[in-house]
Motif scaffolding. Structure first.
Motif, PDB file in Angstrom:
ATOM      1  N   ARG A  12       0.017  -5.922  -1.145  1.00 48.04           N
ATOM      2  CA  ARG A  12       0.810  -5.338  -2.240  1.00 48.04           C
ATOM      3  C   ARG A  12       0.380  -5.827  -3.612  1.00 48.04           C
ATOM      4  NH1 ARG A  12       6.363  -8.078  -3.218  1.00 48.04           N
ATOM      5  NH2 ARG A  12       6.022 -10.188  -2.445  1.00 48.04           N
ATOM      6  N   TYR A  13      -0.511  -6.814  -3.668  1.00 44.90           N
ATOM      7  CA  TYR A  13      -0.962  -7.351  -4.954  1.00 44.90           C
ATOM      8  C   TYR A  13      -2.300  -6.741  -5.352  1.00 44.90           C
ATOM      9  CZ  TYR A  13       2.684 -10.705  -3.984  1.00 44.90           C
ATOM     10  OH  TYR A  13       3.884 -11.279  -3.697  1.00 44.90           O
ATOM     11  N   GLN A  60       1.402  -7.567 -11.080  1.00 45.86           N
ATOM     12  CA  GLN A  60       0.759  -7.178  -9.831  1.00 45.86           C
ATOM     13  C   GLN A  60      -0.134  -8.290  -9.273  1.00 45.86           C
ATOM     14  OE1 GLN A  60      -1.178  -3.362 -10.276  1.00 45.86           O
ATOM     15  NE2 GLN A  60       0.638  -2.436 -11.178  1.00 45.86           N
TER      16      GLN A  60
END
Length: 188
Positions: free
Chosen positions: A4-5, A161
């Motif tokens: 997810r990063y 992020q």
């Protein structure tokens, strides 16, 4: 686990490289020349700080009148004399290798850039990182977010992020202040 990063940021000392024992040996050597002492636990609380800031704390503890920047240079020279032969990667380097080419990655360290670049190059790890941001690249050091924000900028990834891997309270505070998620590697 980290899909997810958009960017991964790693502290260096104590996170991806086992430099702590070498730093303590260098501090003992340099401070011994001046008859000064230090508390290892108090020094560990300053992990992530630039060397001159640790030197300043030691000078204050010993009520000495030395220049913290000069003492820091002496300590850095002592480290350079032994570090390249003694430092080894820590297990977290496997995460770096696993994500290489899949996400941009950076190192955000309280060490000076010459030391960070020399260590990462010597160990064959420099090519894994888009950027290395060191103490001499930012005006405000950890716990300020500047180091990690510059890492995100150089990776061209929004700070929100990014995930930061850290082993020190100052670094964890810096990552949170930058709006980034953080993995406390001491808990892994």
């Amino acid at each position: 686990m980290y899909e997810r990063y958009a960017g991964l940021i790693f502290d260096m000392d104590g996170t991806i490289l086992d430099t702590e024992p070498t730093h303590l040996i260098a501090w003992r050597d340099v401070l011994g020349r001046y008859g000064m002492r230090f508390d290892e636990h108090a020094m560990a609380a300053l992990n992530g700080s630039p060397t001159w800031r640790i030197a300043q704390a030691v000078i204050e503890l010993n009520q000495a009148t030395l220049d913290p920047h000069q003492l820091a240079r002496e300590k850095t020279d002592a480290v350079k004399a032994i570090l390249l032969d003694t430092v080894r990667p820590l297990p977290l380097i496997d995460v770096v290798k696993e994500w290489h080419g899949r996400r941009p990655m950076a190192v955000g360290t309280g060490s000076e850039s010459a030391m960070a670049e020399a260590l990462l190059t010597h160990l064959g790890l420099r090519q894994y990182f888009t950027a290395v941001v060191a103490a001499d690249h930012v005006a405000q050091h950890k716990p300020a977010p500047d180091t990690f924000l510059l890492c995100a900028e150089l990776m061209d990834v929004p700070a929100q992020q990014c995930v930061v891997f850290e082993d020190a309270d100052f670094g964890i505070q810096a990552a949170k202040s930058a709006g980034m998620d953080v993995v406390d590697v001491r808990l892994l």
